[in-house]
Design an enzyme around this catalytic site. Structure first.
Site, PDB file in Angstrom:
ATOM      1  N   ASP A 139       0.830  -1.212   0.000  1.00 48.47           N
ATOM      2  CA  ASP A 139       0.000   0.000   0.000  1.00 48.47           C
ATOM      3  C   ASP A 139       0.864   1.261   0.000  1.00 48.47           C
ATOM      4  OD1 ASP A 139      -2.261  -1.537   0.004  1.00 48.47           O
ATOM      5  OD2 ASP A 139      -2.616  -1.382   2.155  1.00 48.47           O
ATOM      6  N   LYS A 193     -12.122 -26.744 -15.570  1.00 47.27           N
ATOM      7  CA  LYS A 193     -13.145 -25.888 -16.189  1.00 47.27           C
ATOM      8  C   LYS A 193     -13.620 -24.883 -15.137  1.00 47.27           C
ATOM      9  CE  LYS A 193     -17.332 -25.980 -19.011  1.00 47.27           C
ATOM     10  NZ  LYS A 193     -18.039 -24.947 -18.259  1.00 47.27           N
ATOM     11  N   LYS A 202     -18.483 -32.565 -17.681  1.00 51.69           N
ATOM     12  CA  LYS A 202     -19.214 -31.910 -16.585  1.00 51.69           C
ATOM     13  C   LYS A 202     -19.348 -32.857 -15.401  1.00 51.69           C
ATOM     14  CE  LYS A 202     -20.667 -28.295 -17.113  1.00 51.69           C
ATOM     15  NZ  LYS A 202     -21.787 -27.655 -17.812  1.00 51.69           N
TER      16      LYS A 202
END
Length: 666
Positions: free
Chosen positions: A38, A115, A312
């Site tokens: 930061d 996936k 799938k």
């Protein structure tokens, strides 16, 4: 510092920041702390503000910025982004392999990839710089979301190796932790929940305001070279290595399989436990022909390539009995119903609780105590009841109704008009709200008190050592040493973290107070405008609603918060403890546009939206996302949208870019 020295330091800071981004988001090997990072970023921003001519589009400081858009532009992809055909079992994969080998005329090697369940995007780089990002859309035309994609820290704005032209495909996703936190915040605010991380990622990327996208903790994996000039790759596995070398985040899971039998073995190795252990959601595996030269030989149908297939995973669901429904009271008083279930195994874990969201959800699905229900993990994360099995009912089931009194404190429970949530009206008299409120106060996005987690907050409350967040600043070492699991070192560390939080910026304190509907962005607006907590506490509804993005509901919530005597007592204790109640930039000099509210619409000649917004804010003005009677000017460029019509309806002055420049010169 002169311009030459500033330029040298800016270049050094950019190199350091991008290197740390790469180590953190791509290699997962951070080498500096968040505070050190930061500090580098703040130094870069300060130098670019002092020397605007050094600011460039690929600077790390430009990841978040720009005014909200009215709509997304359509982008035609140079090459159609096809979807994939699905395989659901071993037979589908064997048939895919047979077709590939028949067309190729020889044995084929495959690459197996995860996936990722997110939103597909195409990223364009010219001369090594990120210039265009678009969603997949229908494959031929997508939406241009370049500014939003720039807010994703994992995305490189400049490649580690300059190439004349490169288009890649990737998936924007939301990590499981970020998804859980986002839905928890939305539930507290009475807002609709996202069904799964994929929907959350898609909804977050397609925000018209890039700052909202930036707040959603999105990430990215890149997995395909679509178009390339200046280099060559021969295999999909080689392409993934090449992408990683360029600085792209590439998923670490990748298996090169010599044949389909090896593919089938790898598919079997993906147990529910393995899938659940990932920090992001995947809904399957992608099997691709490794040899890229074969891709053109195999070709594609109108919908999908013949060289790839998506396997799938089967849906992870289980049946369970609802033993009861309990209520959790959040920091803003929202009552969230949870189903207590007979324990079942689901996605590799034992599930005995499932969220029911709110009363409307329970009624819509007609969920009763005693029902047999179908449970699934939404996005493999939060177990939820998705359906009742009515034929299993015996007649002894009980209909659930929300209580009239808070289970934690006995105060009245109300459902505000227009909200899905029921709320406890007990406020700081409710122990459950106090607990959740202090947890929020100490959280990373608020006062960031490291080491002060929910268990320790509960311990401190139970011991009577604290009664509200301000009491944290009056704790002594001897108090902590009386508690279990606290030694000299752990007590000293916690007290040091509490003391350090006194110097947090005002916007963090405002957010930490937990005012309803006041998120981090609204807190920043309030801190920038009022400059101190005392001035904010004294603000009227009219003053508040005059600010950009502070509507009547938020204004009323702010007035209600500061009007509550218990809250005022907490603020007084914070002040006496030495907590910073003023902004560091509270005495910023006034400019020619001080007090003026602007709305931008259309394309402004000679300047970008971001540049126009920065010019206005530097001159003391404010930029709002919507036109109202409190708008002083609408700056209209080419192809303005509905905001111009609204300005004419309300009689708000309309100026062009030259008119804005003239105001700035006054």
């Amino acid at each position: 510092m002169d311009l030459a020295a500033a330029r040298q330091r800016v270049e050094e800071l950019r190199r350091l920041i991008e290197e740390h981004n790469y180590r953190y988001y791509v290699l997962d090997q951070p080498s500096i702390s968040d505070r050190e990072y930061d500090a580098l970023m703040q130094e870069l921003i300060a130098l670019e503000e002092a020397y605007p001519e050094l600011r460039t589009p690929d600077s790390p400081s430009q990841r978040v910025g720009g005014a909200p858009r009215e709509e997304f532009n359509q982008v035609r992809h140079p090459q159609v982004l096809l979807s994939l055909n699905d395989a659901f079992n071993e037979g589908d994969l064997l048939e895919f392999d047979r077709r590939v080998r028949d067309l190729a005329g020889r044995p084929v090697e495959y690459v197996i990839e995860a996936k990722i369940d997110g939103l597909a995007v195409a990223l364009t780089y010219r001369d090594g710089l990120f210039t265009l990002g678009a969603t997949r859309g229908d494959g031929q035309v997508g939406e241009e979301v370049t500014a939003n994609l720039k807010t994703i820290p994992a995305l490189p704005l400049r490649l580690r190796r300059p190439l004349p032209f490169l288009v890649v495909r990737g998936e924007v996703y939301m990590p499981k932790v970020a998804f859980t936190a986002l839905n928890a915040a939305r539930e507290e605010a009475g807002e609709p929940l996202f069904a799964n991380p994929r929907n959350a990622a898609a909804g977050s990327l397609r925000q018209l305001d890039p700052k909202i996208t930036a707040s959603r903790s999105l990430s990215l994996f890149v997995y395909q070279v679509i178009s390339l000039t200046g280099a060559e790759v021969a295999t999909q596995a080689g392409a993934l290595d090449f992408l990683a070398e360029l600085g792209f985040p590439v998923n670490p899971y990748r298996v090169v399989a010599p044949d389909i039998q090896a593919v089938l073995e790898e598919v079997k190795a993906w147990t529910p436990e393995r899938r659940a252990s990932l920090p992001y959601e995947i809904d399957g595996l992608v099997i691709k022909v490794n040899d890229l030269a074969l891709h053109s030989v195999l070709g594609a149908t109108a919908k999908a390539p013949r060289w790839a297939m998506a396997y799938k995973f089967p849906a992870e669901q289980a049946t369970a009995r609802v033993e009861g429904i309990i209520l959790r009271v959040g920091r803003t008083g929202v009552l969230t119903p949870t189903a207590v279930l007979t324990p079942v195994r689901l996605a590799g874990t034992t599930v005995s609780r499932a969220t029911l969201h709110n009363e409307d959800y329970i009624r819509e699905k007609d969920i009763r105590i005693g029902d047999t229900v179908i449970v699934q993990k939404a996005g493999d994360i939060i177990p939820e009841v998705v359906a009742v099995i009515p034929e299993r009912r015996t007649g002894s089931e009980e209909v659930f109704t929300m209580p009239e009194r808070c289970p934690a404190c006995g105060a009245a429970v109300v459902r505000p008009p227009g909200e899905a949530a029921h709320r406890c009206t007990g406020g700081l008299a409710c122990p459950a709200q106090v607990l959740e409120g202090i947890i929020h106060f100490a959280s990373r996005g608020a006062m960031d008190i490291q080491g002060l987690g929910p268990a320790i907050v509960a311990q401190l409350l139970e011991a009577g050592l604290i009664h509200d967040a301000a009491d944290l600043y009056y704790l002594k070492e001897e108090d902590l040493l009386k508690l279990e699991r606290f030694g000299q070192q752990s007590a000293s560390n916690l007290l040091a973290a509490i003391a350090a939080s006194k110097k947090q910026p005002l916007e963090r304190l405002i957010f930490a107070l937990g005012i309803r509907n006041v998120g981090q962005r609204a807190a920043r607006v309030l801190a920038d405008h009022f400059g101190s907590l005392d001035k904010l506490a004294a603000a009227t509804v009219e003053e508040l609603t005059a600010l950009p993005d502070i509507g009547p509901r938020i204004a009323e919530n702010i007035r209600e918060f500061f009007g509550e005597p218990r809250n005022r007592a907490v603020l007084e204790k914070l002040k006496k403890a030495g907590v910073r109640l003023e902004a560091l930039n509270a005495a910023a000099p006034a400019g020619p546009l001080t007090g003026k509210v602007f709305v931008l619409t259309g394309t402004l000649p000679g300047m970008t939206r971001q540049e126009a917004e920065e010019l206005i804010t530097r001159a003391g003005g404010k930029v709002s996302s919507s036109v109202s009677r409190k708008t002083d000017y609408v700056v209209a460029g080419e192809k303005p949208g509905s905001k111009l019509d609204r300005a004419r309806e309300l009689g708000v002055p309309v100026i062009n870019a030259d008119g804005l420049r003239q105001l700035l010169r006054q």
